[in-house]
Design a protein around this motif. Structure first.
Motif, PDB file in Angstrom:
ATOM      1  N   THR A 196       0.882  -1.140  -0.099  1.00 55.23           N
ATOM      2  CA  THR A 196       0.107   0.061  -0.075  1.00 55.23           C
ATOM      3  C   THR A 196       0.850   1.219   0.081  1.00 55.23           C
ATOM      4  OG1 THR A 196      -1.840  -0.966   1.308  1.00 55.23           O
ATOM      5  CG2 THR A 196      -1.748   1.370   1.172  1.00 55.23           C
ATOM      6  N   ASP A 197       1.007   2.047  -0.993  1.00 57.32           N
ATOM      7  CA  ASP A 197       1.490   3.445  -1.126  1.00 57.32           C
ATOM      8  C   ASP A 197       0.713   4.341  -0.767  1.00 57.32           C
ATOM      9  OD1 ASP A 197       3.973   1.956  -2.001  1.00 57.32           O
ATOM     10  OD2 ASP A 197       3.436   2.008  -4.080  1.00 57.32           O
ATOM     11  N   LEU A 198       1.231   5.132   0.119  1.00 60.85           N
ATOM     12  CA  LEU A 198       0.603   6.529   0.501  1.00 60.85           C
ATOM     13  C   LEU A 198       1.028   7.731   0.022  1.00 60.85           C
ATOM     14  CD1 LEU A 198      -0.634   5.500   3.957  1.00 60.85           C
ATOM     15  CD2 LEU A 198      -2.273   5.486   2.062  1.00 60.85           C
ATOM     16  N   TYR A 199       0.699   8.226  -0.861  1.00 58.64           N
ATOM     17  CA  TYR A 199       1.674   9.674  -1.419  1.00 58.64           C
ATOM     18  C   TYR A 199       0.787  10.700  -0.815  1.00 58.64           C
ATOM     19  CZ  TYR A 199       2.974   6.502  -5.296  1.00 58.64           C
ATOM     20  OH  TYR A 199       3.368   5.644  -5.846  1.00 58.64           O
ATOM     21  N   PHE A 200       1.699  11.351  -0.226  1.00 61.41           N
ATOM     22  CA  PHE A 200       1.151  12.530   0.837  1.00 61.41           C
ATOM     23  C   PHE A 200       1.396  13.789   0.049  1.00 61.41           C
ATOM     24  CE2 PHE A 200       1.454   9.360   4.117  1.00 61.41           C
ATOM     25  CZ  PHE A 200       0.444   9.701   4.722  1.00 61.41           C
ATOM     26  N   PHE A 201       0.612  14.839  -0.011  1.00 66.99           N
ATOM     27  CA  PHE A 201       0.752  16.223  -0.483  1.00 66.99           C
ATOM     28  C   PHE A 201       0.160  17.168   0.540  1.00 66.99           C
ATOM     29  CE2 PHE A 201      -2.430  13.833  -2.883  1.00 66.99           C
ATOM     30  CZ  PHE A 201      -3.562  14.410  -2.427  1.00 66.99           C
ATOM     31  N   ALA A 202       0.441  18.390   0.449  1.00 62.58           N
ATOM     32  CA  ALA A 202      -0.434  19.348   1.147  1.00 62.58           C
ATOM     33  C   ALA A 202      -1.843  19.346   1.217  1.00 62.58           C
ATOM     34  CB  ALA A 202       0.061  20.917   0.996  1.00 62.58           C
ATOM     35  N   ASN A 203      -2.368  18.999   2.380  1.00 60.34           N
ATOM     36  CA  ASN A 203      -4.179  18.827   2.366  1.00 60.34           C
ATOM     37  C   ASN A 203      -4.596  17.695   1.661  1.00 60.34           C
ATOM     38  OD1 ASN A 203      -4.385  21.099   4.041  1.00 60.34           O
ATOM     39  ND2 ASN A 203      -3.920  22.326   2.383  1.00 60.34           N
ATOM     40  N   GLY A 204      -3.828  16.672   1.952  1.00 61.83           N
ATOM     41  CA  GLY A 204      -4.387  15.200   1.360  1.00 61.83           C
ATOM     42  C   GLY A 204      -3.391  14.273   0.957  1.00 61.83           C
ATOM     43  N   TYR A 205      -3.918  13.121   0.745  1.00 63.06           N
ATOM     44  CA  TYR A 205      -3.026  11.944   0.145  1.00 63.06           C
ATOM     45  C   TYR A 205      -3.817  11.040  -0.594  1.00 63.06           C
ATOM     46  CZ  TYR A 205      -5.484   9.565   3.890  1.00 63.06           C
ATOM     47  OH  TYR A 205      -6.329   8.921   4.877  1.00 63.06           O
ATOM     48  N   CYS A 206      -3.068  10.123  -1.497  1.00 61.81           N
ATOM     49  CA  CYS A 206      -3.773   9.279  -2.184  1.00 61.81           C
ATOM     50  C   CYS A 206      -3.153   7.787  -1.966  1.00 61.81           C
ATOM     51  CB  CYS A 206      -3.433   9.642  -3.770  1.00 61.81           C
ATOM     52  SG  CYS A 206      -4.445   8.385  -5.155  1.00 61.81           S
ATOM     53  N   GLY A 207      -4.048   6.831  -1.797  1.00 59.52           N
ATOM     54  CA  GLY A 207      -3.548   5.345  -1.523  1.00 59.52           C
ATOM     55  C   GLY A 207      -3.508   4.750  -2.820  1.00 59.52           C
ATOM     56  N   VAL A 208      -2.443   3.875  -3.031  1.00 62.13           N
ATOM     57  CA  VAL A 208      -2.465   2.881  -4.093  1.00 62.13           C
ATOM     58  C   VAL A 208      -2.143   1.530  -3.721  1.00 62.13           C
ATOM     59  CG1 VAL A 208      -1.656   2.579  -6.443  1.00 62.13           C
ATOM     60  CG2 VAL A 208      -1.880   4.887  -5.781  1.00 62.13           C
ATOM     61  N   GLN A 209      -3.018   0.695  -4.165  1.00 58.36           N
ATOM     62  CA  GLN A 209      -2.745  -0.696  -3.750  1.00 58.36           C
ATOM     63  C   GLN A 209      -3.291  -1.670  -4.932  1.00 58.36           C
ATOM     64  OE1 GLN A 209      -4.270  -1.234   0.201  1.00 58.36           O
ATOM     65  NE2 GLN A 209      -6.001  -2.521  -0.558  1.00 58.36           N
ATOM     66  N   PRO A 210      -2.809  -2.908  -5.053  1.00 53.85           N
ATOM     67  CA  PRO A 210      -3.373  -3.825  -5.994  1.00 53.85           C
ATOM     68  C   PRO A 210      -4.439  -4.317  -5.576  1.00 53.85           C
ATOM     69  CG  PRO A 210      -1.432  -4.950  -5.030  1.00 53.85           C
ATOM     70  CD  PRO A 210      -1.489  -3.554  -4.217  1.00 53.85           C
ATOM     71  N   VAL A 211      -5.545  -4.419  -6.557  1.00 57.81           N
ATOM     72  CA  VAL A 211      -6.904  -5.236  -6.090  1.00 57.81           C
ATOM     73  C   VAL A 211      -6.940  -6.459  -6.715  1.00 57.81           C
ATOM     74  CG1 VAL A 211      -8.377  -3.378  -5.332  1.00 57.81           C
ATOM     75  CG2 VAL A 211      -8.149  -3.531  -7.668  1.00 57.81           C
ATOM     76  N   THR A 212      -6.399  -6.716  -7.944  1.00 57.43           N
ATOM     77  CA  THR A 212      -6.116  -8.005  -8.386  1.00 57.43           C
ATOM     78  C   THR A 212      -4.991  -7.817  -9.443  1.00 57.43           C
ATOM     79  OG1 THR A 212      -7.342  -7.027 -10.562  1.00 57.43           O
ATOM     80  CG2 THR A 212      -8.808  -8.307  -8.847  1.00 57.43           C
ATOM     81  N   ASN A 213      -4.765  -8.959 -10.111  1.00 60.00           N
ATOM     82  CA  ASN A 213      -3.466  -9.000 -10.751  1.00 60.00           C
ATOM     83  C   ASN A 213      -3.648  -7.890 -11.854  1.00 60.00           C
ATOM     84  OD1 ASN A 213      -0.936  -9.907 -11.188  1.00 60.00           O
ATOM     85  ND2 ASN A 213      -1.717 -12.076 -12.016  1.00 60.00           N
TER      86      ASN A 213
END
Ligand SMILES: Cc1cc2nc3c(=O)[nH]c(=O)nc-3n(C[C@H](O)[C@H](O)[C@H](O)COP(=O)(O)OP(=O)(O)OC[C@H]3O[C@@H](n4cnc5c(N)ncnc54)[C@H](O)[C@@H]3O)c2cc1C
Length: 373
Positions: A196-213
């Motif tokens: 799970t990658d959490l990309y932070f920036f001012a006033n927020g973040y975006c999480g990215v992770q695999p859901v299927t192959n």
């Protein structure tokens, strides 16, 4: 999966327990109470399957509960086999990266499948499930009379599992200023990693992770003055922008607002609130689904004591309130302390980020937002 309009499936519209909302919390309550022998009416404003705004990170602490809830649904076996195992997380701020183990590992499960399977499990357990059946009002404090678009239903007990924001939310005031919003979509990515990658920036973040192959979920929480679409979110973080340049969307994005954090309110009179309807935990914690499943289960167990004639309704409600304070309130407090970091000025945020490099600190913070497994 049934697609019928809300209808009086029960000729005698009386239930032991009525549940408003069939997200993870409501379905968990319905399955638990129906298996204990209660006549359960489960009322859901929409239908399944459908996408929900969610990072789809299902923490380890609820995987045993989830497996038990889904035990009678054959398709659930495949779900557990194919769900990506998440054993690492990376925090990314600017060009900097910090990595930490997720131990025990979590699963990545699409809400499109999860909510539909839980709904099916509730039906198989014997709950009378009403899709497309919004509850528009309720009278009484035990027994309760529910008003829906197609009729009135009486119930001895009531659980509200209508999520973060509904007409049953106690305080519907929206603070002035920019709103926090949630955005999510699935994208094809050639090389997914079990992380799970959490990309932070001012006033927020975006999480990215695999859901299927070969498919990732990108889910952001962002202030509306910074971005209102995922495309704009991706531009807020250089590493995120580079990565997203290789993606192809495979669904229409979904969004939700407002995201407002308030003090937990697990009971009002003799009505019990579960999951997000009781309190919304910061998505950063990745624990909302777990709390929904577990609080739904605990609420049903308390209500069944009343239905079996062992306690008065008010005692069952007090018991739930006590359990909520003991099991869930500490997780919400820990997550709210982590959330306050998001609103810090960038230079302070940057210094705090460096602190997370201290050995063991990040796993410690993650653990504080989790129930011990
Ligand atoms: C941006 C974002 C990212 C997140 N990421 C994660 C994550 O990675 N991991 C995690 O564990 N949690 C995450 N969460 C939190 C998680 O999505 C919620 O905690 C979880 O969905 C709560 O489940 P619930 O059943 O309480 O509510 P919901 O899932 O919201 O379900 C409520 C249901 O009630 C229905 N309803 C509403 N009003 C009525 C009515 N009047 N009558 C009948 N039905 C009604 C709705 O249609 C809905 O189906 C995230 C949340 C956001 C916003």
């Amino acid at each position: 999966m049934p697609n019928a309009k809300c209808q009086m499936l029960n000729p005698d519209p009386q239930f032991d327990l009525a549940i408003m909302g069939a997200g993870p919390a409501g379905s968990s309550s319905a399955i638990t109470a129906a298996r204990m022998g209660a006549r359960v009416g489960l009322f859901e404003a929409k239908d399944f399957p459908r996408h929900r705004v969610c990072g789809e990170f299902v923490s380890a602490e609820s995987l045993d509960v989830l497996a038990a809830l889904l035990q009678d649904v054959p398709a659930a076996g495949t779900l557990f086999q194919v769900a990506p195992v998440i054993d690492r997380t990376r925090l990314l701020l600017g060009e900097r990266v910090i990595e930490a183990p997720v131990a025990p590992p979590a699963l990545s499960i699409s809400r499109y499948e999860l909510d539909a399977l839980l709904w099916e499990a509730a039906r198989r357990a014997g709950a009378v499930a009403h899709p497309n059946c919004e509850v528009v009002g309720s009278d009484g404090d035990g027994p309760f009379m529910l008003q829906t678009a197609t009729g009135r239903f009486k119930a001895k007990a009531l659980i509200v599992a209508a999520g973060r924001w509904s007409q049953f939310t106690a305080d519907r005031t929206i603070p002035p200023g920019p709103k926090w919003i949630g955005l999510k979509a699935h994208f094809q990515e050639p090389w997914t990693e079990p992380c799970t990658d959490l990309y932070f920036f001012a006033n927020g973040y975006c999480g990215v992770q695999p859901v299927t192959n070969g498919v990732v979920n990108a889910c952001a929480m962002v202030r509306s003055d910074r971005a209102t679409s995922l495309e704009d979110v991706f531009k807020l973080q250089p590493k995120m922008a580079d990565r997203a340049a290789n993606w192809r969307a495979i669904m229409q994005p979904v969004s939700t607002a407002p995201l407002i954090y308030r003090q937990p309110q697990p009971v009002r009179g003799n009505t019990i609130f579960v999951g997000d309807a009781a309190a919304f935990i910061d998505p950063f914690a990745g624990d909302g689904i777990s709390i929904a499943l577990r609080s739904g289960q605990v609420a049903a167990q308390c209500i069944c004591k009343f239905l079996m004639g062992r306690t008065a309704l008010s005692e069952a409600v007090t018991l739930y309130q006590h359990e909520y304070s003991r099991q869930f309130a500490p997780l919400l407090s820990a997550a709210s302390r982590v959330r306050s970091l998001l609103s810090l000025p960038p230079f302070v945020q940057s210094a705090v980020f460096e602190l997370f490099r201290l050995p063991g600190l990040l796993p410690f913070v993650i653990r504080k937002t989790r129930r011990a497994v």
